[in-house]
Motif scaffolding. Structure first.
Motif, PDB file in Angstrom:
ATOM      1  N   GLN A  36     -11.894  15.037 -17.745  1.00 54.20           N
ATOM      2  CA  GLN A  36     -11.947  14.384 -16.625  1.00 54.20           C
ATOM      3  C   GLN A  36     -13.331  14.674 -15.961  1.00 54.20           C
ATOM      4  OE1 GLN A  36      -9.035  14.332 -15.161  1.00 54.20           O
ATOM      5  NE2 GLN A  36     -10.218  13.858 -13.074  1.00 54.20           N
ATOM      6  N   ARG A  37     -14.521  14.997 -16.039  1.00 52.95           N
ATOM      7  CA  ARG A  37     -15.729  14.923 -15.439  1.00 52.95           C
ATOM      8  C   ARG A  37     -16.441  13.761 -15.702  1.00 52.95           C
ATOM      9  NH1 ARG A  37     -18.973  19.660 -19.792  1.00 52.95           N
ATOM     10  NH2 ARG A  37     -17.873  17.936 -20.851  1.00 52.95           N
ATOM     11  N   LEU A  38     -15.980  12.490 -16.464  1.00 50.08           N
ATOM     12  CA  LEU A  38     -16.511  11.351 -15.797  1.00 50.08           C
ATOM     13  C   LEU A  38     -15.391  10.337 -15.864  1.00 50.08           C
ATOM     14  CD1 LEU A  38     -17.423  10.804 -20.717  1.00 50.08           C
ATOM     15  CD2 LEU A  38     -18.659  10.726 -19.122  1.00 50.08           C
ATOM     16  N   VAL A  39     -14.615  10.954 -15.373  1.00 48.34           N
ATOM     17  CA  VAL A  39     -13.333  10.581 -13.766  1.00 48.34           C
ATOM     18  C   VAL A  39     -13.513  10.613 -12.870  1.00 48.34           C
ATOM     19  CG1 VAL A  39     -11.515  10.080 -13.924  1.00 48.34           C
ATOM     20  CG2 VAL A  39     -12.033  10.619 -16.565  1.00 48.34           C
ATOM     21  N   ALA A  40     -14.328   9.277 -12.049  1.00 51.71           N
ATOM     22  CA  ALA A  40     -13.649   9.820 -10.443  1.00 51.71           C
ATOM     23  C   ALA A  40     -13.067   8.631  -9.885  1.00 51.71           C
ATOM     24  CB  ALA A  40     -15.529   9.269  -9.856  1.00 51.71           C
ATOM     25  N   THR A  41     -12.194   9.622  -9.362  1.00 51.15           N
ATOM     26  CA  THR A  41     -11.163   8.347  -8.431  1.00 51.15           C
ATOM     27  C   THR A  41     -11.478   8.282  -7.033  1.00 51.15           C
ATOM     28  OG1 THR A  41      -9.410   9.595  -8.769  1.00 51.15           O
ATOM     29  CG2 THR A  41      -9.528   8.390 -10.651  1.00 51.15           C
ATOM     30  N   GLY A  42     -10.943   7.986  -6.306  1.00 56.19           N
ATOM     31  CA  GLY A  42     -11.038   7.470  -4.402  1.00 56.19           C
ATOM     32  C   GLY A  42     -11.180   6.376  -3.850  1.00 56.19           C
ATOM     33  N   ARG A  43     -11.428   6.662  -2.844  1.00 49.59           N
ATOM     34  CA  ARG A  43     -12.406   6.340  -2.087  1.00 49.59           C
ATOM     35  C   ARG A  43     -13.451   4.999  -2.578  1.00 49.59           C
ATOM     36  NH1 ARG A  43     -14.886   8.443   3.010  1.00 49.59           N
ATOM     37  NH2 ARG A  43     -15.235   6.779   3.520  1.00 49.59           N
ATOM     38  N   ALA A  98      -3.493   3.847 -10.763  1.00 46.05           N
ATOM     39  CA  ALA A  98      -3.314   4.568 -11.751  1.00 46.05           C
ATOM     40  C   ALA A  98      -3.118   4.034 -13.375  1.00 46.05           C
ATOM     41  CB  ALA A  98      -1.564   5.435 -11.295  1.00 46.05           C
ATOM     42  N   GLU A  99      -2.195   2.627 -12.827  1.00 54.44           N
ATOM     43  CA  GLU A  99      -2.182   2.274 -14.847  1.00 54.44           C
ATOM     44  C   GLU A  99      -3.322   2.122 -15.277  1.00 54.44           C
ATOM     45  OE1 GLU A  99       0.619   0.012 -16.085  1.00 54.44           O
ATOM     46  OE2 GLU A  99       1.151   2.477 -15.139  1.00 54.44           O
ATOM     47  N   ARG A 100      -4.584   1.326 -14.457  1.00 52.92           N
ATOM     48  CA  ARG A 100      -6.059   1.559 -14.797  1.00 52.92           C
ATOM     49  C   ARG A 100      -6.448   2.864 -15.337  1.00 52.92           C
ATOM     50  NH1 ARG A 100      -7.201  -3.226 -10.275  1.00 52.92           N
ATOM     51  NH2 ARG A 100      -5.998  -4.368 -10.873  1.00 52.92           N
ATOM     52  N   LEU A 101      -6.008   3.562 -14.980  1.00 49.55           N
ATOM     53  CA  LEU A 101      -6.334   5.303 -15.154  1.00 49.55           C
ATOM     54  C   LEU A 101      -5.486   4.854 -17.105  1.00 49.55           C
ATOM     55  CD1 LEU A 101      -7.862   8.000 -15.188  1.00 49.55           C
ATOM     56  CD2 LEU A 101      -6.774   8.395 -14.205  1.00 49.55           C
ATOM     57  N   ARG A 102      -4.656   4.882 -16.609  1.00 51.04           N
ATOM     58  CA  ARG A 102      -3.766   5.074 -18.096  1.00 51.04           C
ATOM     59  C   ARG A 102      -4.164   4.096 -19.657  1.00 51.04           C
ATOM     60  NH1 ARG A 102       1.296   2.658 -19.897  1.00 51.04           N
ATOM     61  NH2 ARG A 102       1.706   1.329 -18.667  1.00 51.04           N
ATOM     62  N   LEU A 135      -7.458   4.725  -5.636  1.00 49.64           N
ATOM     63  CA  LEU A 135      -6.810   6.292  -5.467  1.00 49.64           C
ATOM     64  C   LEU A 135      -5.771   6.357  -6.341  1.00 49.64           C
ATOM     65  CD1 LEU A 135      -6.351   5.206  -1.843  1.00 49.64           C
ATOM     66  CD2 LEU A 135      -7.930   7.230  -2.358  1.00 49.64           C
ATOM     67  N   PRO A 136      -5.633   7.284  -6.984  1.00 51.04           N
ATOM     68  CA  PRO A 136      -4.605   7.760  -8.198  1.00 51.04           C
ATOM     69  C   PRO A 136      -3.469   7.231  -7.344  1.00 51.04           C
ATOM     70  CG  PRO A 136      -5.936   9.274  -7.248  1.00 51.04           C
ATOM     71  CD  PRO A 136      -6.528   8.419  -6.503  1.00 51.04           C
ATOM     72  N   GLN A 137      -3.554   7.176  -6.472  1.00 52.89           N
ATOM     73  CA  GLN A 137      -1.702   7.284  -5.980  1.00 52.89           C
ATOM     74  C   GLN A 137      -1.037   5.254  -6.031  1.00 52.89           C
ATOM     75  OE1 GLN A 137      -3.756   8.781  -4.176  1.00 52.89           O
ATOM     76  NE2 GLN A 137      -3.504   8.085  -2.200  1.00 52.89           N
ATOM     77  N   LEU A 138      -2.173   4.612  -6.099  1.00 52.55           N
ATOM     78  CA  LEU A 138      -1.865   3.380  -6.429  1.00 52.55           C
ATOM     79  C   LEU A 138      -1.117   3.141  -7.250  1.00 52.55           C
ATOM     80  CD1 LEU A 138      -4.389   1.955  -3.860  1.00 52.55           C
ATOM     81  CD2 LEU A 138      -2.495   2.672  -3.140  1.00 52.55           C
ATOM     82  N   THR A 143       0.589  -1.292   0.023  1.00 55.69           N
ATOM     83  CA  THR A 143       0.024   0.064   0.006  1.00 55.69           C
ATOM     84  C   THR A 143       0.836   1.983  -0.394  1.00 55.69           C
ATOM     85  OG1 THR A 143      -1.902  -1.371   0.496  1.00 55.69           O
ATOM     86  CG2 THR A 143      -1.371   1.703   1.182  1.00 55.69           C
ATOM     87  N   GLY A 144       1.911   1.064   0.828  1.00 55.09           N
ATOM     88  CA  GLY A 144       2.695   2.708   0.903  1.00 55.09           C
ATOM     89  C   GLY A 144       3.446   2.362  -0.093  1.00 55.09           C
ATOM     90  N   THR A 145       4.062   3.768  -0.687  1.00 60.65           N
ATOM     91  CA  THR A 145       5.035   4.045  -2.010  1.00 60.65           C
ATOM     92  C   THR A 145       6.819   4.112  -1.520  1.00 60.65           C
ATOM     93  OG1 THR A 145       4.939   6.167  -1.418  1.00 60.65           O
ATOM     94  CG2 THR A 145       3.373   5.363  -2.567  1.00 60.65           C
ATOM     95  N   ASP A 146       7.336   3.978  -0.601  1.00 62.44           N
ATOM     96  CA  ASP A 146       8.766   4.045   0.036  1.00 62.44           C
ATOM     97  C   ASP A 146       8.833   2.833   1.150  1.00 62.44           C
ATOM     98  OD1 ASP A 146      10.994   4.277   1.248  1.00 62.44           O
ATOM     99  OD2 ASP A 146      10.364   6.676   1.657  1.00 62.44           O
ATOM    100  N   HIS A 147       9.644   1.791   0.881  1.00 62.93           N
ATOM    101  CA  HIS A 147       9.893   0.773   1.090  1.00 62.93           C
ATOM    102  C   HIS A 147      11.137   0.103   1.501  1.00 62.93           C
ATOM    103  CE1 HIS A 147       6.184  -0.529  -0.658  1.00 62.93           C
ATOM    104  NE2 HIS A 147       5.625  -0.925   0.252  1.00 62.93           N
ATOM    105  N   ARG A 148      11.799   1.851   1.712  1.00 62.24           N
ATOM    106  CA  ARG A 148      13.299   1.524   2.426  1.00 62.24           C
ATOM    107  C   ARG A 148      13.800   0.949   3.822  1.00 62.24           C
ATOM    108  NH1 ARG A 148      14.927   7.987   0.585  1.00 62.24           N
ATOM    109  NH2 ARG A 148      12.886   8.037   1.524  1.00 62.24           N
ATOM    110  N   TYR A 149      11.944   0.863   4.317  1.00 60.62           N
ATOM    111  CA  TYR A 149      12.147   0.230   5.719  1.00 60.62           C
ATOM    112  C   TYR A 149      11.995  -1.119   5.320  1.00 60.62           C
ATOM    113  CZ  TYR A 149       7.794  -1.465   5.147  1.00 60.62           C
ATOM    114  OH  TYR A 149       6.927  -2.424   4.034  1.00 60.62           O
TER     115      TYR A 149
END
Length: 340
Positions: free
Chosen positions: A218-225, A199-203, A192-195, A131-137
């Motif tokens: 853009q009026r035909l697009v809804a992303t989020g929860r 993002a890939e499916r929207l692309r 969520l577009p940050q996932l 889920t996260g975008t930084d796995h340096r941990y």
């Protein structure tokens, strides 16, 4: 010979009871050749009489292994996740390893806590749906020899193995399918577009429009929860008004389910193609047209790859991408309504 009350029988106890040497007992326990049939039978009888069992934990620890694997999913109850997890478990069972499973709840901090908790328990490897975008941990764990494979989405800010779906290609195929059936106003309901997957499916959706010479609106697009209330509100916006969407492409099975629950109250339900298959989707009326992933393949390949890494594979990180399959069943084949 008997052991002390409450004491766990040892190989020395078995050797004494069977009247053989310790090495002979070791060969019988480990199914090694070189022991006469009669002697082997005497050793097995002593094992049964004493209730001896091999201490695999000690042996594995000497080898630097614990025969455990951690699996971190976004939501263990999600149908896609449960099928993927079952495939990982099947491979782990075949390798005589225990599987520990947890859900991040789509929270990056929870993902980090669970992954590090698994590592603190000395799992030999991790399979992570991130889920996260930084796995340096995870860099210290990787340096310490923990095998890590990411599945469904790639790691963020580190180089690591990833087993993915062709998300953009699947969304492109699903949207193009609606275009071939005459739709020009196609709504997109996505995660969520940050996932990465969102993002890939929207692309892929945008690429299908561009390939057909259609303008992205853009009026035909809804992303989020992806909860029911949020999706229902977005659906109302997309299909309401003077120039509504005549078809929808939904970005995952949670969104598709939310749309299906809301469709009966609409006077003119739009055509629908969903990303991810659903159980009993073919029994709906009309049947649900989907772009199907292969969660079994994703889980199996990810598990096999993590075990190869645990066995010493030191090749550079791999990125494996599995194709999708379009399954037309009726909901995505309806032509646009006229005179609405």
């Amino acid at each position: 010979m008997t052991t002390r009350p409450g004491a766990r029988p040892t190989m020395n106890d078995v050797a004494a009871a069977a009247g053989v040497g310790l090495k002979t007992v070791s060969r019988v326990v480990n199914d090694e050749p070189g022991v006469a049939a009669g002697t082997a039978e005497r050793v097995r009888a002593a094992i049964a009489a004493l209730g001896f069992s091999r201490n695999d934990s000690a042996r594995l620890l000497r080898q630097g292994r614990t025969a455990t694997l951690g699996l971190l999913l976004e939501d263990i109850a999600d149908p896609f996740s449960s099928v993927l997890g079952g495939a990982v478990e099947e491979i782990a069972r075949g390798r005589e390893s225990l599987l520990f499973t947890g859900s991040s709840g789509a929270e990056p901090q929870r993902e980090r806590e669970l992954a590090l908790a698994f590592c603190a328990r000395r799992v030999d490897g991790l399979v992570i749906v991130p889920t996260g975008t930084d796995h340096r941990y995870l860099l210290p764990e990787l340096a310490a020899g923990t095998a890590v494979v990411f599945v469904d989405r790639p790691a963020g800010r580190i180089e690591a193995d990833a087993v993915l779906t062709d998300n953009a290609g699947g969304a492109r195929a699903g949207t193009a399918h609606l275009i071939r059936h005459g739709h020009r106003r196609i709504g997109f309901l996505g995660d969520l577009p940050q996932l990465y997957t969102g993002a890939e499916r929207l692309r892929g959706y945008r690429e299908a429009l561009a390939d057909a010479g259609l303008r992205y609106d853009q009026r035909l697009v809804a992303t989020g929860r992806t909860d029911q209330a949020t999706v229902a509100a977005a659906l109302d916006r997309l299909v309401g008004g003077p120039d509504p969407a005549t078809a929808l492409f939904t970005g995952n099975n949670r969104i598709t389910l939310a749309v299906l629950r809301a469709l009966p109250r609409l006077p003119h339900p739009p055509a629908l193609v969903g990303f991810d298959d659903l159980e009993l989707a073919d029994l709906l009326s009309p049947g649900l047209t989907v772009v199907a992933q292969d969660p079994v393949g994703l889980g199996r390949i990810a598990a096999e790859l993590v075990f190869r890494r645990m066995d010493g594979d030191r090749e550079p990180p791999r990125r494996i991408e599995l194709p999708t399959v379009l399954l037309p069943r009726g909901s995505g084949e309806a032509a646009p309504r006229t005179g609405r």
